[in-house]
Write a protein that holds these residues in place. Structure first.
Motif, short mmCIF file in Angstrom:
data_model
loop_
_atom_site.label_atom_id
_atom_site.label_comp_id
_atom_site.label_asym_id
_atom_site.label_seq_id
_atom_site.Cartn_x
_atom_site.Cartn_y
_atom_site.Cartn_z
N ASN A 158 -65.16 -30.06 -53.69
CA ASN A 158 -65.87 -31.12 -52.96
C ASN A 158 -65.16 -31.47 -51.66
OD1 ASN A 158 -67.92 -31.57 -54.94
ND2 ASN A 158 -66.37 -32.54 -56.21
N LEU A 159 -64.52 -30.49 -51.06
CA LEU A 159 -63.76 -30.73 -49.84
C LEU A 159 -64.66 -31.22 -48.71
CD1 LEU A 159 -61.06 -30.64 -48.42
CD2 LEU A 159 -61.40 -28.20 -48.02
N ASP A 160 -65.85 -30.65 -48.60
CA ASP A 160 -66.77 -31.07 -47.54
C ASP A 160 -67.20 -32.53 -47.69
OD1 ASP A 160 -68.13 -30.35 -49.84
OD2 ASP A 160 -69.85 -29.49 -48.76
N VAL A 161 -67.30 -33.00 -48.94
CA VAL A 161 -67.67 -34.39 -49.20
C VAL A 161 -66.57 -35.33 -48.69
CG1 VAL A 161 -68.15 -36.10 -51.00
CG2 VAL A 161 -69.08 -33.79 -51.18
N MET A 162 -65.31 -35.00 -49.01
CA MET A 162 -64.19 -35.83 -48.57
C MET A 162 -64.04 -35.80 -47.05
SD MET A 162 -63.00 -37.57 -50.97
CE MET A 162 -61.69 -38.28 -50.00
N MET A 163 -64.28 -34.64 -46.46
CA MET A 163 -64.20 -34.53 -45.00
C MET A 163 -65.27 -35.40 -44.35
SD MET A 163 -63.44 -30.47 -44.62
CE MET A 163 -63.84 -30.46 -42.88
N ALA A 164 -66.46 -35.42 -44.92
CA ALA A 164 -67.54 -36.25 -44.37
C ALA A 164 -67.19 -37.73 -44.51
CB ALA A 164 -68.85 -35.94 -45.08
N LYS A 165 -66.62 -38.11 -45.65
CA LYS A 165 -66.24 -39.51 -45.85
C LYS A 165 -65.18 -39.95 -44.83
CE LYS A 165 -67.19 -39.97 -50.78
NZ LYS A 165 -66.62 -40.19 -52.12
N ARG A 166 -64.32 -39.02 -44.47
CA ARG A 166 -63.23 -39.33 -43.51
C ARG A 166 -63.63 -39.01 -42.07
NH1 ARG A 166 -62.02 -41.56 -47.76
NH2 ARG A 166 -60.10 -41.15 -48.90
N LYS A 167 -64.88 -38.53 -41.90
CA LYS A 167 -65.40 -38.17 -40.57
C LYS A 167 -64.46 -37.19 -39.85
CE LYS A 167 -68.10 -42.36 -39.86
NZ LYS A 167 -68.01 -43.09 -41.05
N MET A 168 -64.10 -36.12 -40.56
CA MET A 168 -63.18 -35.14 -40.02
C MET A 168 -63.87 -33.78 -39.98
SD MET A 168 -59.27 -34.30 -41.12
CE MET A 168 -58.80 -36.00 -40.80
N SER A 169 -63.72 -33.09 -38.86
CA SER A 169 -64.31 -31.77 -38.71
C SER A 169 -63.44 -30.71 -39.37
CB SER A 169 -64.47 -31.43 -37.23
OG SER A 169 -63.20 -31.21 -36.64
N SER A 170 -64.03 -29.57 -39.61
CA SER A 170 -63.28 -28.45 -40.21
C SER A 170 -62.13 -28.02 -39.32
CB SER A 170 -64.21 -27.26 -40.45
OG SER A 170 -65.14 -27.55 -41.43
N ASN A 171 -62.39 -27.92 -38.03
CA ASN A 171 -61.33 -27.49 -37.10
C ASN A 171 -60.18 -28.50 -37.07
OD1 ASN A 171 -62.55 -25.09 -36.37
ND2 ASN A 171 -63.63 -26.00 -34.64
N GLU A 172 -60.51 -29.77 -37.10
CA GLU A 172 -59.48 -30.82 -37.08
C GLU A 172 -58.62 -30.75 -38.35
OE1 GLU A 172 -59.08 -35.69 -36.66
OE2 GLU A 172 -61.07 -34.76 -36.68
N LEU A 173 -59.27 -30.61 -39.51
CA LEU A 173 -58.53 -30.54 -40.76
C LEU A 173 -57.68 -29.28 -40.80
CD1 LEU A 173 -57.81 -31.69 -43.52
CD2 LEU A 173 -59.81 -30.48 -44.45
N ALA A 174 -58.24 -28.15 -40.41
CA ALA A 174 -57.50 -26.89 -40.42
C ALA A 174 -56.24 -27.00 -39.57
CB ALA A 174 -58.39 -25.75 -39.91
N GLU A 175 -56.37 -27.62 -38.41
CA GLU A 175 -55.21 -27.80 -37.52
C GLU A 175 -54.16 -28.69 -38.16
OE1 GLU A 175 -54.45 -30.02 -33.34
OE2 GLU A 175 -56.10 -28.56 -33.34
#
Length: 69
Positions: free
Chosen positions: A6-23
């Motif tokens: 459910n990584l995409d769910v947590m990213m959406a809750k934190r308003k974080m993009s994939s590129n930002e999290l990867a970095e």
């Protein structure tokens, strides 16, 4: 696979993009995509720890077990 990511769910809750999290967790966007889509066969605890730290969550917020096949 009985493990649901459910990584995409947590990213959406934190308003974080994939590129930002990867970095922030220091992995490639391609490897993060493999994790997000549930195609990964394994995840290092160090990577899971970084994800939880950056997203301010618990491993159970990201990984879920289901007995449905």
């Amino acid at each position: 696979m009985p493990i649901i990511v459910n990584l995409d769910v947590m990213m959406a809750k934190r308003k974080m993009s994939s590129n930002e999290l990867a970095e922030k967790i220091e992995i490639t966007p391609a490897n993060l995509s493999v994790l997000k889509t549930g195609k990964a066969k394994a995840i290092r605890f160090s990577t899971l720890e970084k994800i939880c730290e950056v997203l301010d969550c618990q491993p159970g917020d990201i990984l879920e077990w289901s007995n449905e096949k």
